[in-house]
Design an enzyme around this catalytic site. Structure first.
Site, short mmCIF file in Angstrom:
data_model
loop_
_atom_site.label_atom_id
_atom_site.label_comp_id
_atom_site.label_asym_id
_atom_site.label_seq_id
_atom_site.Cartn_x
_atom_site.Cartn_y
_atom_site.Cartn_z
N SER A 102 1.11 -0.68 0.31
CA SER A 102 0.55 -0.39 0.43
C SER A 102 1.01 1.46 -0.19
O SER A 102 2.17 1.38 0.35
CB SER A 102 -1.02 0.45 1.25
OG SER A 102 -1.49 -1.21 1.78
N1 SAH Z 1 0.81 -4.96 5.01
C1 SAH Z 1 1.56 -5.92 3.53
C2 SAH Z 1 0.32 -5.45 2.15
C3 SAH Z 1 0.17 -6.46 1.45
S1 SAH Z 1 -1.24 -7.13 -0.23
C4 SAH Z 1 2.66 -5.04 3.47
O1 SAH Z 1 2.98 -4.14 3.66
O2 SAH Z 1 3.55 -5.79 2.41
C5 SAH Z 1 -2.37 -7.92 0.94
C6 SAH Z 1 -2.19 -9.44 0.90
O3 SAH Z 1 -2.75 -9.62 1.81
C7 SAH Z 1 -1.89 -10.42 0.04
O4 SAH Z 1 0.06 -10.61 -0.16
C8 SAH Z 1 -2.11 -11.54 -0.39
O5 SAH Z 1 -1.64 -13.04 -0.81
C9 SAH Z 1 -2.76 -11.54 0.85
N2 SAH Z 1 -4.29 -11.79 1.38
C10 SAH Z 1 -5.33 -11.55 0.77
N3 SAH Z 1 -6.36 -12.54 1.57
C11 SAH Z 1 -5.24 -13.07 2.93
C12 SAH Z 1 -6.20 -14.35 3.42
N4 SAH Z 1 -7.62 -14.05 3.86
N5 SAH Z 1 -4.54 -13.97 4.84
C13 SAH Z 1 -3.75 -13.90 4.85
N6 SAH Z 1 -3.03 -13.30 3.66
C14 SAH Z 1 -4.49 -12.82 2.47
#
Ligand code: SAH
Length: 248
Positions: free
Chosen positions: A92
């Site tokens: 993000s």
């Molecule tokens: N906080 C992260 C942003 C990641 S983007 C950072 O700092 O990089 C969102 C992430 O959520 C993705 O990697 C996706 O695979 C994950 N995601 C989506 N649904 C999920 C679930 N049910 N459990 C765990 N991760 C999930």
């Protein structure tokens, strides 16, 4: 060019004189020295955009975002933009990350204290987990994609953050082993808050998550668990990757 006057004068000397705004894409070759200055500038911008929480700003100034993105994108790491992290997922915008952490810290029961145990859904590249490690006692961060789980662990390993626990699994089920949580933060947007998150949140705790409305538009949702029940606040629109169930 508008930002130039606020750029520290010392950067306008030596090899950076001609292009103070551009960073070398060669991360290995001495990026570290310059990055603290560029991060300070990012923090200054966040403050101008209305992020007022000093602890959040300090964390954003300390954690090196460029270490979490592909080296080809490192020169954009301190721009206020989301960036691809592989497997169709994105990290993000710094502004949104800072805003969500500020909201967590504004929970009535947390105000002016460190966060206790925090659960993050969606570790991605591990950037936000690293930031949370500076604001919380323990961080349990869950990722459902094996490839990103491995990447996050690799990114976080050299930082030696003993209070960050990265878990491979479906975050929609939460992580009961770390519960109860004083705060839950989601980096992926679903259609409703999973019951497991509510169950694993302590009384006085807060959830901050992107949530879809009836027409599929996402907004930030804040849920406070009180002795009298749940209190919800729907805030500004956001754009996050979807929350999915199961692992892959
Ligand atoms: N906080 C992260 C942003 C990641 S983007 C950072 O700092 O990089 C969102 C992430 O959520 C993705 O990697 C996706 O695979 C994950 N995601 C989506 N649904 C999920 C679930 N049910 N459990 C765990 N991760 C999930």
């Amino acid at each position: 060019m508008k930002e130039r006057p606020s750029f520290p004068a010392k950067l306008n000397t030596g090899k950076h004189a001609a292009t103070p705004k551009k960073l070398s894409t060669n991360v290995a070759a001495g990026f570290g020295l310059d990055s603290s200055t560029v991060r300070a500038r990012m923090v200054q911008k966040l403050a101008q955009q209305g992020i007022e929480d000093a602890r959040v700003l300090e964390a954003m100034g300390r954690i090196e975002r460029h270490r979490f993105v592909d080296s080809a994108l490192a020169n954009q790491a301190y721009e206020d933009t989301s960036l691809p992290i592989g497997l169709g997922q994105t990290i993000s915008k710094p502004n949104v990350v800072a805003r969500m952490m500020t909201l967590l810290r504004q929970a009535p029961s947390i105000k002016n204290h460190s966060l206790g145990r925090v659960m993050e859904i969606g570790t991605g590249c591990g950037y936000q987990a690293a930031l949370l490690s500076l604001l919380a006692q323990e961080v349990y961060s869950i990722e459902r994609l094996r490839g990103l789980y491995n990447k996050a662990r690799e990114n976080l390993r050299p930082m030696r953050l003993p209070n960050v626990h990265v878990i491979f699994g479906d975050g929609m089920l939460g992580y009961p082993q770390g519960a109860p949580y004083s705060a839950i933060i989601a980096a992926a947007g679903g259609e409703s808050i999973p019951q497991a998150w509510i169950d694993q949140l302590e009384i006085g705790g807060r959830i901050v998550a992107p949530m879809q409305d009836a027409v599929g538009k996402q907004a930030l949702l804040v849920v406070d668990k009180t002795a009298q029940g749940l209190k919800q606040m729907l805030l500004e629109p956001v754009l996050f990757v979807p929350l999915k169930s199961g692992v892959a």
